[in-house]
Scaffold this motif. Structure first.
Motif, PDB file in Angstrom:
ATOM      1  N   ASP A 290      54.576 -14.987  69.259  1.00  7.32           N
ATOM      2  CA  ASP A 290      54.384 -15.878  70.400  1.00  7.32           C
ATOM      3  C   ASP A 290      52.910 -16.274  70.458  1.00  7.32           C
ATOM      4  OD1 ASP A 290      54.238 -17.227  72.800  1.00  7.32           O
ATOM      5  OD2 ASP A 290      55.269 -15.697  73.974  1.00  7.32           O
ATOM      6  N   ASN A 291      52.593 -17.464  69.962  1.00  5.75           N
ATOM      7  CA  ASN A 291      51.184 -17.870  69.891  1.00  5.75           C
ATOM      8  C   ASN A 291      50.568 -18.177  71.249  1.00  5.75           C
ATOM      9  OD1 ASN A 291      52.284 -20.358  70.510  1.00  5.75           O
ATOM     10  ND2 ASN A 291      52.028 -21.193  68.444  1.00  5.75           N
ATOM     11  N   ARG A 292      51.360 -18.070  72.303  1.00  2.08           N
ATOM     12  CA  ARG A 292      50.811 -18.237  73.654  1.00  2.08           C
ATOM     13  C   ARG A 292      50.161 -16.953  74.143  1.00  2.08           C
ATOM     14  NH1 ARG A 292      56.202 -19.988  76.604  1.00  2.08           N
ATOM     15  NH2 ARG A 292      56.787 -18.158  75.367  1.00  2.08           N
ATOM     16  N   LEU A 293      50.491 -15.821  73.496  1.00  2.00           N
ATOM     17  CA  LEU A 293      49.974 -14.531  73.926  1.00  2.00           C
ATOM     18  C   LEU A 293      48.748 -14.135  73.107  1.00  2.00           C
ATOM     19  CD1 LEU A 293      53.107 -12.245  74.500  1.00  2.00           C
ATOM     20  CD2 LEU A 293      51.583 -13.209  76.222  1.00  2.00           C
ATOM     21  N   ARG A 294      47.656 -13.871  73.796  1.00  2.00           N
ATOM     22  CA  ARG A 294      46.461 -13.351  73.133  1.00  2.00           C
ATOM     23  C   ARG A 294      46.505 -11.833  73.210  1.00  2.00           C
ATOM     24  NH1 ARG A 294      41.423 -15.581  75.799  1.00  2.00           N
ATOM     25  NH2 ARG A 294      40.375 -14.735  73.953  1.00  2.00           N
ATOM     26  N   MET A 295      46.340 -11.193  72.065  1.00  2.00           N
ATOM     27  CA  MET A 295      46.416  -9.740  71.968  1.00  2.00           C
ATOM     28  C   MET A 295      45.016  -9.163  71.766  1.00  2.00           C
ATOM     29  SD  MET A 295      49.677  -9.360  72.246  1.00  2.00           S
ATOM     30  CE  MET A 295      49.842  -7.613  71.839  1.00  2.00           C
TER      31      MET A 295
ATOM     32  N   GLY B  98      48.028   0.146  69.447  1.00  2.00           N
ATOM     33  CA  GLY B  98      48.719  -0.859  68.654  1.00  2.00           C
ATOM     34  C   GLY B  98      48.494  -2.273  69.153  1.00  2.00           C
ATOM     35  N   GLY B  99      47.783  -2.422  70.268  1.00  2.00           N
ATOM     36  CA  GLY B  99      47.503  -3.738  70.822  1.00  2.00           C
ATOM     37  C   GLY B  99      48.230  -3.975  72.127  1.00  2.00           C
ATOM     38  N   VAL B 100      47.623  -4.771  72.991  1.00  2.00           N
ATOM     39  CA  VAL B 100      48.206  -5.125  74.284  1.00  2.00           C
ATOM     40  C   VAL B 100      47.790  -6.553  74.592  1.00  2.00           C
ATOM     41  CG1 VAL B 100      46.204  -4.197  75.539  1.00  2.00           C
ATOM     42  CG2 VAL B 100      48.394  -4.417  76.713  1.00  2.00           C
ATOM     43  N   SER B 101      48.651  -7.280  75.306  1.00  2.00           N
ATOM     44  CA  SER B 101      48.328  -8.674  75.620  1.00  2.00           C
ATOM     45  C   SER B 101      47.352  -8.747  76.789  1.00  2.00           C
ATOM     46  CB  SER B 101      49.600  -9.459  75.960  1.00  2.00           C
ATOM     47  OG  SER B 101      50.106  -9.086  77.222  1.00  2.00           O
ATOM     48  N   LEU B 102      46.530  -9.796  76.777  1.00  2.00           N
ATOM     49  CA  LEU B 102      45.636 -10.020  77.907  1.00  2.00           C
ATOM     50  C   LEU B 102      46.441 -10.274  79.178  1.00  2.00           C
ATOM     51  CD1 LEU B 102      42.749 -12.201  76.420  1.00  2.00           C
ATOM     52  CD2 LEU B 102      42.818  -9.735  76.791  1.00  2.00           C
ATOM     53  N   ARG B 103      47.618 -10.854  79.037  1.00  2.00           N
ATOM     54  CA  ARG B 103      48.479 -11.091  80.205  1.00  2.00           C
ATOM     55  C   ARG B 103      48.863  -9.771  80.860  1.00  2.00           C
ATOM     56  NH1 ARG B 103      53.877 -14.251  78.982  1.00  2.00           N
ATOM     57  NH2 ARG B 103      52.349 -15.887  78.528  1.00  2.00           N
ATOM     58  N   GLU B 104      49.245  -8.785  80.050  1.00  2.00           N
ATOM     59  CA  GLU B 104      49.610  -7.477  80.586  1.00  2.00           C
ATOM     60  C   GLU B 104      48.409  -6.817  81.251  1.00  2.00           C
ATOM     61  OE1 GLU B 104      51.173  -3.745  81.509  1.00  2.00           O
ATOM     62  OE2 GLU B 104      52.163  -5.671  81.130  1.00  2.00           O
TER      63      GLU B 104
ATOM     64  N   LEU C 106      33.798  -3.656  69.576  1.00  2.00           N
ATOM     65  CA  LEU C 106      34.611  -2.583  70.143  1.00  2.00           C
ATOM     66  C   LEU C 106      36.098  -2.919  70.215  1.00  2.00           C
ATOM     67  CD1 LEU C 106      32.210  -1.534  73.030  1.00  2.00           C
ATOM     68  CD2 LEU C 106      32.424  -0.518  70.745  1.00  2.00           C
ATOM     69  N   VAL C 107      36.442  -4.209  70.213  1.00  2.00           N
ATOM     70  CA  VAL C 107      37.845  -4.624  70.249  1.00  2.00           C
ATOM     71  C   VAL C 107      38.032  -5.776  69.269  1.00  2.00           C
ATOM     72  CG1 VAL C 107      38.067  -3.947  72.675  1.00  2.00           C
ATOM     73  CG2 VAL C 107      37.612  -6.340  72.094  1.00  2.00           C
ATOM     74  N   ARG C 108      39.308  -6.032  68.974  1.00  2.00           N
ATOM     75  CA  ARG C 108      39.656  -7.131  68.088  1.00  2.00           C
ATOM     76  C   ARG C 108      40.665  -8.021  68.806  1.00  2.00           C
ATOM     77  NH1 ARG C 108      41.427  -4.153  64.495  1.00  2.00           N
ATOM     78  NH2 ARG C 108      39.458  -3.880  63.363  1.00  2.00           N
ATOM     79  N   LEU C 109      40.374  -9.313  68.935  1.00  2.00           N
ATOM     80  CA  LEU C 109      41.267 -10.264  69.576  1.00  2.00           C
ATOM     81  C   LEU C 109      42.095 -10.983  68.512  1.00  2.00           C
ATOM     82  CD1 LEU C 109      38.806 -11.753  72.209  1.00  2.00           C
ATOM     83  CD2 LEU C 109      40.893 -10.495  72.744  1.00  2.00           C
ATOM     84  N   SER C 110      43.369 -11.274  68.854  1.00  2.00           N
ATOM     85  CA  SER C 110      44.250 -11.966  67.921  1.00  2.00           C
ATOM     86  C   SER C 110      45.330 -12.686  68.708  1.00  2.00           C
ATOM     87  CB  SER C 110      44.881 -10.980  66.933  1.00  2.00           C
ATOM     88  OG  SER C 110      45.684 -10.029  67.626  1.00  2.00           O
ATOM     89  N   VAL C 111      46.220 -13.364  67.992  1.00  2.00           N
ATOM     90  CA  VAL C 111      47.364 -14.042  68.593  1.00  2.00           C
ATOM     91  C   VAL C 111      48.621 -13.256  68.243  1.00  2.00           C
ATOM     92  CG1 VAL C 111      48.724 -16.172  68.637  1.00  2.00           C
ATOM     93  CG2 VAL C 111      46.234 -16.285  68.499  1.00  2.00           C
ATOM     94  N   HIS C 112      49.528 -13.118  69.198  1.00  2.00           N
ATOM     95  CA  HIS C 112      50.776 -12.390  68.954  1.00  2.00           C
ATOM     96  C   HIS C 112      51.537 -13.048  67.808  1.00  2.00           C
ATOM     97  CE1 HIS C 112      54.721 -10.593  69.597  1.00  2.00           C
ATOM     98  NE2 HIS C 112      54.150  -9.714  70.406  1.00  2.00           N
ATOM     99  N   PRO C 113      52.029 -12.270  66.845  1.00  2.00           N
ATOM    100  CA  PRO C 113      52.698 -12.867  65.681  1.00  2.00           C
ATOM    101  C   PRO C 113      53.971 -13.634  66.010  1.00  2.00           C
ATOM    102  CG  PRO C 113      52.952 -10.460  65.710  1.00  2.00           C
ATOM    103  CD  PRO C 113      51.934 -10.803  66.751  1.00  2.00           C
TER     104      PRO C 113
END
Length: 306
Positions: free
Chosen positions: A95-100, A56-62, A86-93
């Motif tokens: 919190d735009n500070r979190l890259r997912m 379901g997605g995980v943050s780069l911070r985690e 192989l992966v899809r990068l996005s912004v957390h809906p």
């Protein structure tokens, strides 16, 4: 601050660990740019595996915290995997500070193949050993993992009112509330002022930046300290972490002029009683009227480390 070990690690032990690391990384192919015969090095393969564990997605911070990676290096690997589809990068809906990051269908197929190849490599290594030797190896690896994990955990003195301290105490309270037949009243927890400065100390154990254990010591009377709330998260039990926390508390008590530490524990906490006895504590008569106290212990301290 951790207890200070006065004796340096013997050079032959350092050499033995480094020798094992060199052999193991070569034996599993960690040095190959095409790990497991796929078109990527081990770092990218491991990152893809971790991402696929969170469909379901995980943050780069985690991920940065979990894998202990430099932020720039992690970002470059994630972009490389994205470029390969192989992966899809996005912004957390929220919190735009979190890259997912999440796996694509192609990424999930890749990880399935990665797991098949890794299983085959492991089975090939084990297949050359007799059943008894395999069992011996697996037991040795489990012991190594447990001790390496313990070695990586830090025990740090923190303010008794800090968010990490209170979060650990809340988790401790919930844990023993479920175990005590009579439940547990959180008003029994120590206050920040009891475990700060000369009055006492509070320690939190951290694994990869996350708190997973705690303990407190406070001055009971001149020369006597009291240890409270030694707790370890269930996922970190049976590592020996509680004993490390206990050692930090004893050292903190000694530096505050205590020659004796005391504690009490509930009848249901049989594992805690065993640990205290194994750590040099002697059972004594009740030294205080405490609603949750069924067994009382004392230990004489040798004094602060020089």
């Amino acid at each position: 601050m951790e207890p200070v070990h006065t004796e340096p690690v013997p050079a032959e032990q350092v050499a033995a660990l480094r020798r094992f690391n060199r052999y193991f990384t070569r034996r599993i192919g960690a040095l190959d740019d095409h790990y497991l015969g796929q078109d990527r090095p081990l770092g990218e393969a491991r990152l893809l595996f971790e991402i696929a564990e969170n469909p379901g997605g995980v943050s780069l911070r985690e991920l940065r915290s979990r894998l202990a990676l430099d932020a720039g290096y992690l970002s470059r690997m994630a972009k490389a995997l994205e470029a390969q589809g192989l992966v899809r990068l996005s912004v957390h809906p929220d919190d735009n500070r979190l890259r997912m990051v999440e796996p694509t269908p192609a990424g999930r197929v890749e990880v399935k193949e990665q797991n098949r190849r890794a299983n085959a490599l492991a089975a090939g290594l084990l297949d050359t050993l007799a059943p008894g030797q395999r069992a011996q190896l697996i037991e040795a690896m489990a012991t190594s993992q447990r001790l390496l994990r313990l070695a990586a955990i830090t025990v740090e003195r923190v303010d008794g009112g800090s968010p990490d301290a209170r979060a650990c105490l809340d988790a401790y309270a919930a844990d023993i509330d479920a175990r005590f037949p009579e439940g547990f009243d959180k008003s029994d927890l120590v206050g920040p002022e009891e475990v700060s400065g000369e009055a006492g100390a509070f320690f939190v154990a951290y694994e990869e930046g996350r708190p997973l254990g705690c303990g407190a010591v406070r001055r009971l009377e001149p020369g006597v300290g009291e240890i409270r709330h030694v707790w370890v998260h269930p996922r970190a039990r049976r590592l020996g972490l509680a004993r490390r926390i206990l050692g930090a508390l004893e050292e903190a008590a000694a530096t505050r002029g205590c020659t004796v530490v005391r504690l009490d524990t509930h009848a249901s906490l049989t594992e805690a009683q065993a640990m205290y006895r194994a750590s040099g504590y002697t059972e004594i008569p009740a030294y205080v009227d405490h609603v949750y106290g069924d067994h009382w212990f004392e230990k004489r301290l040798s004094g602060p480390a020089g």
